[in-house]
Structure formats: structure tokens, C-alpha cells
Design an enzyme around this catalytic site. Sequence first.
Site, PDB file in Angstrom:
ATOM      1  N   HIS A  77       0.863  -1.188   0.000  1.00  0.00           N
ATOM      2  CA  HIS A  77       0.000   0.000   0.000  1.00  0.00           C
ATOM      3  C   HIS A  77       0.893   1.230   0.000  1.00  0.00           C
ATOM      4  O   HIS A  77       1.848   1.295   0.777  1.00  0.00           O
ATOM      5  CB  HIS A  77      -0.899  -0.008   1.242  1.00  0.00           C
ATOM      6  CG  HIS A  77      -2.025   0.975   1.172  1.00  0.00           C
ATOM      7  ND1 HIS A  77      -1.814   2.327   1.233  1.00  0.00           N
ATOM      8  CD2 HIS A  77      -3.358   0.803   1.010  1.00  0.00           C
ATOM      9  CE1 HIS A  77      -2.994   2.951   1.126  1.00  0.00           C
ATOM     10  NE2 HIS A  77      -3.940   2.039   0.986  1.00  0.00           N
ATOM     11  N   HIS A 109       0.490  -4.915   2.508  1.00  0.00           N
ATOM     12  CA  HIS A 109      -0.901  -4.639   2.878  1.00  0.00           C
ATOM     13  C   HIS A 109      -1.862  -5.775   2.576  1.00  0.00           C
ATOM     14  O   HIS A 109      -2.746  -6.072   3.363  1.00  0.00           O
ATOM     15  CB  HIS A 109      -1.337  -3.385   2.125  1.00  0.00           C
ATOM     16  CG  HIS A 109      -2.736  -2.935   2.403  1.00  0.00           C
ATOM     17  ND1 HIS A 109      -3.176  -2.628   3.675  1.00  0.00           N
ATOM     18  CD2 HIS A 109      -3.801  -2.712   1.585  1.00  0.00           C
ATOM     19  CE1 HIS A 109      -4.453  -2.246   3.619  1.00  0.00           C
ATOM     20  NE2 HIS A 109      -4.860  -2.306   2.377  1.00  0.00           N
TER      21      HIS A 109
END
Lengths: 587, 231
Positions: free
Chosen positions: A242, A353
Amino acid sequence: MTIPRRKFDAVIVGAGGAGMRASLQLAEAGLKVAVLSKVFPTRSHTVAAQGGIGAALGNMGEDSWLWHMYDTIKGSDYLGDQNAIEFMCRAAPQAVYELEHFGMPFDRNDDGTIYQRPFGGHSQNFGERSVQRSCCAADRTGHAMLHTLYQRNVRANTLFFVEWMALDLIRDASGQVLGVSAMEMETGEVWLFHARATLFATGGAGRIYSASTNAFINTGDGLGMAARAGIPLEDMEFWQFHPTGVAGAGVLITEGVRGEGGYLLNKDGERFMERYAPNMKDLASRDVVSRAMATEIKEGRGAGKDADYILLKLDHLGIDVIEKRLPGIREIARKFANVDPVKEPIPVVPTCHYQMGGIPTNYHGEVVVPSGGDPSQPVPGFYAAGECGCASVHGANRLGTNSLTDLLVFGKESGDTMIRFLRENPGHKDLPADVGDVSLARLARLETQTGGESVFEVGAEMRRTMQGHCGVFRFPDMLESGVDKIKRTAERVRRTGIADKSKTFNTARIEALELDNLIEVAVATLVSAEARKESRGAHDRADFHQRDDVNWLKHSLWYREGNRLEYKPVNLQPMTVESFEPKVRSY
Amino acid sequence: MKFEIYRYDPEQDDKPYMKSYDIELEPSDRMLLDALIRIKAVDDSLSLRRSCREGVCGSDAMNINGKNGLACITRLTDLKQPVQLRPLPGLPVIRDLVVDMSQFFKQYHSIKPYLQNAEVAPEKERIQTPAERKELDGLYECILCACCTTACPSFWWNPDKFVGPAGLLVAYRFIADTRDHATSERLDDLEDPYRLFRCHSIMNCVDVCPKGLNPTRAIGKIKDIMIKRMV
């Protein structure tokens, strides 16, 4: 030693969004379903999702599920299965409306409809311009959603086994899945959950990396159990980094910040995404933004005294927008970055993530494996949904918001598929004679092991290896040495020991059992990544810098036994519409 | 950094005791949970719950230097040494910092914490204005960590009869929701000497809530509505 047994129609492992959406279907259909969770259901990691649920409601302007489908396929770098993606995008609006009817506190527009915000990679008219598709509750969408689903399950009288850790999958000689063995954390007692249908909804395994947005509980338990039971894991080389994890802390800052108008700056104050993605800029897909950020840092344009992070600016949005739409972010930035985003930018770095790969399924949630020439033969009685499953709707890169869409749509669909299977297959098949022995042996090893290696240290070694050898940019020599290293670490995992031998809420034992699962995921990731000689989505190799559709438009399947890899074709044929042919991907 | 931590394993210990730890921290260790993980790396027998490490899952509530809070969002620099850590007060201890939360969840479940609306749902979303939705702010964000309820003397005395601040906050969350049609049943259920009226506005709940919520205000609003419907 005989292990206590209990019979259920269905057992679900995991009480996050996918597990509880599925359990709701089963409980409301009057079936006897047991939901096992390591934590109280509202503590599952869905709670941490911030930005929203992707669904083409069209509340903010024209939108269509077909555009959502196109964006998802393009976002997946064409590795996503187009039939599954069509299924998800068509079902998404209904999934959101249902959640609203369950009581979800969505943000609202002036006309009283659900508010939707822009998000990365989501567009109008096949990539023309950004669209507002993310249905949200401020920046606490996952929290609002998980509590709503739990509450609806309370209403449906779903039977939860809270703080029970599933240990191993039960399969008979024919390969049919007949439930799981599990341990009650409070007492250390082991039971067999004998079920006619078993769903894994155990979430991701982001804790294989040192820097991760994931909760401590994200240890890939479903993947570890499946791999040990001979089920392959699909596309494990694809991990989403992310773009905006808080530098040093790893805590997530939602893409919704950029959706609401925030943007990224390098140390020179340059809005660099304009160079990498002239059209979508900061709202390009996550793999593109994370690579751009890593490139800026690598080339010396990172901010801070060590030039090792990027700045996320949002003060220009004003305190009103920040307090209304992004209150949780302000809280996180103040606590974990010591900055108030109303005044200063937040230091961020790309952070592990989401796991795009997982247990291979079709879009009905049935676990599928290659068998007798069919690459996708269902395993009777076995289902997977949410992050632990791979349908595959995210392919090589997931779009923001599509994780929540995925777990709502496939949670419900797997529940419905299980109901059909249960109606057609009455009666429990007999458990194999040696049922549970594997689990008891794992526990006995921990009980008797003396002078074993520290779970903490072996885990740290695994996380360092993943972080150093299999990150945003991947290099052939690092991948090769990474494979060797992680195999050696896997050997050490077999020799871990714990000092705490108590039966009562022994979290040292839980962490040792979790490491057994994490290591399977770590090995699968490195072996699959080393083998894939191309760059696609989140998998970026220095030596094969281009996507190679001729040789690599295919899914990886990693088998634990012998670290064997097989491949299966990508489904390019949607359910009803024309196929989206792979083309050059730019934002 | 110095810590004194409540330890109790019913299999081995006749009674609870405080164990001292002196732990070297790394510069990256900011929060109390970071320190607890360092401690666990050298003494794996310390049991605690933890998950998200960012204050949204509600797992790691404990009593920190006498005040309930979440370890993961409590800054180490704000803590006086030796840091005294105990399990949440008022609930049975399973082991070390892990408490049995059954009574807390029983009260939460008792208020029927789900939307009640018997009307046939529309094809799309139910309409709710931004102003109506705003009524839910400060209510829906509860993470069920139990910091508030276990800081409440009324709950300590009557955990079986008093709903407690967390449960009452959620009760008001549904009363305040224009989509919920069970307000009068909800009020009937709370109109009882104990369930609601054991709250004496001591406001410990407001003081400890790690999410900055105000259960006392929500309880006051329930009482207001109840009085209004009587007259």
C-alpha cells in the site's frame, strides 16, 4: 487418545467480513453452523479497513458495473479471471444495499443516498476520468461494516466459538473435506469440528513481512492448513504494497485521503505522480503509485534526514473535510507520526498490505484444484472466501475498495453454494481413523521440545528475509538467495520451542502454531516469485521488466510437497460480455 | 524501562502477584504494546490479547498505571515508571492480563444490538439525510474494548443487572438511528431500576474511552427520551 467431536452442518473458520457474511446466509437458512475465530468477531482485521466498498451505485454521477469490471481487470494487470470479476462487479451494488438494510451507518449525500468517494484506479468510461465509486462510513468503513455484520449475526443466532484456533483441515482418503480440528485458547482443549461443508475465511498473512499494515492475527492460518492438507496456493508472488503506511510504524493511511484530494510530494515539494501517471496522478492503481514512491526514494528524492519517506499532503483540504471524512486518519497521524495533518504532511512509505493470491476457488467460493486434466476441479465440501481465497478477482494487483466488495460478494455466494451442497448431500461422511493425529503431534512437539529455537527470533528472521528479498522491486539474485534462506528458516520453524507449557490461554503456543502457517505462505511467496520471469502488477522484476503475455498470462499454483509449481490458464471469458483483451496499462 | 505486571496462571499460582521487568527498548518502540512485545520475547509466559496495534480492534485494553486504556495507543513517554499493568478491573481474570469478558458481552447482547425494522426493504438504500446520519457520530465508533464499562463502579456492583456504558452507548446508537423502528421496545427494556438507572453520571467512562466517546451523554439522552414519553 480420543478427541471430543461435535457435528455441524457447516463450519466456518474466521469471523471477519467474509466469514460473517457467509455465516449469515447459513444461519438465516436454518442450518447448524459453527463459526470459529481466534479473536472476538469484531476484532477481526476487516475492522481496520478504512476507505470504502467499491460498487457502481452511480449516486455521484454516471457509473456502471461494466466500467467497474474494466477497471478491476486493468488493475489486475490482466491476471484476474474475467468471469469472477464480472460476477463481483455486477453483484456489488446489491451487496452494498443489503449492508445498508442491515444497519450499516454509511455517510450520506444531501438527497439521503449513500455518499461515494473517488479511489485509485476507478474510472468512468473505461479509464477516461476518475469516478466516485467508494461507498464509505467516514474513514472507518471496515469497522462500521464488521460491527454491522456481527450485529446481524447476533440477530440470526449464529453460533460463534470465540477464541478457538483452527489447527488442521480434515480430509478423507477421497480428498473430501470433513471439517477442522481446533483448540480452545482458554483451556488448551482440542476438539474435532465434524462438518459437511467447511469454509475458510481466515484473511491474509501480511505478517510475513517486517513492515506491514496488517494486524498481528493475520498469520495465514487458512493457507497454512490448506497447504499442509495438499491444496495448492495460487498466485502467492503477488503482494500489494500500500502506498501510504505511516513511515516507521506501518499503520495504514487510507487511499481515501488521496480520493478526497490529498496528494504525494517528494523532498523538493514536487507532486511527482504527475510524471508517472499523467491522467490519474495520485489515483493511479496502488502498484503504480508504490513503485513511483520507491523510485523517488531510491533516486534520492525522499524526504526526512535519511531521505527515506514520502510526504502525504492534505492540509489544503481544510479542517472541516478532514474532520468529516477523515477523522480516523487525523487520529492515527497524531498518534503514530506525531503530526497533525490539518497543518503538516504525513510521512509515508509503501507497506505490505494485501495478499492477492490464496486458496484457489471459482466464483462460487468452491475450492478448486487441478485434477484429471481439469485445472479447476472442486474439492467436495471445501470453500474459501475473502483475502484467504483467490477467485481470482484481484489478479496481480487489487484496486482499493475491492477487498470489501470481494468479501461481501463472495462471502454471500460461498454461503449460498454451501447451502445448495448441504441440501444435495445429506448426512455426515465418516471421519478417517487417524483424524486429529496430525494436530496432536504438532501440539505434542511443542509440549516436549526442549532447547528449541525462539518463535520470536525465527519469526523475525522470516520477516527480514521477506522484506529484504521480496519487496516492491525484485532482483534475480535476491530472489534466488531468498528462496534458499526461507527454506532454511522453514527448517528452523520445525524446531521452535516454547518455555510456557501452561494449558490456560497460552499465547506463546498460539504464536508458535501461527508461525507454522506463516512460513508456508512465506515459502510459497518466494518460490512463486523467483519462478515468474516477468513483471506484472505488484510483481516487478529488474531482469524481466515487461509483462510477458505470451509466456506468463497464467496463474501460479504452489504445492507444499517438494515446492512444486504448476500453472493454470487465466479465464479471459466473462460470463456475458466481451472479453477485455490484455493491452498496455497506463494511468 | 521498568514495568510491574500482574501475573496469574491458575494452573501454577495460588494467587496473583506483580512481576518486575526492566526492558531495554529500541528507538522504534513508541507505544506500550511495543514494550509488551519486547517483554514477551524474553518471557513468553506473559499472556495478553492484541491484534490491530492501531486502536480499532479493542483487544489490548488493560489497566495502565491505574487507568483503563489500550496498550497500542498509549505512548511510552507519557507513562510514569515503573509502569503498573493490571487486567481490566471488575471482570474475572483468566490469566495475567487476559480477562473473561462474558459478562460484558452478555450485557451488550442484551440490548439487541442490531437494526430493527420490519418494513420490506426498498430495492436500493434506505434514505437518511446527512443530519440524521450525523446523530450516529460519536456512537457507532465504539470498539467494544470494555475500558468504560470496567471503569464504572455501578458495573462493578451490579455486572449482572446494569447494562454498563458500552452497552447503553450502543442502545442509544439504535434509538438515534432513523432507520430503527424499535425505540419504544428499547426504552421499555431499559426502564428498570438497574439496567439504565444505575448510571449515576460518575463519568469514569468518558474519562477512559480511548476513542474519545461520551457514553454518559448518550445515557443522558436515553433518560431524556424516557422522561418525555412519560409526560
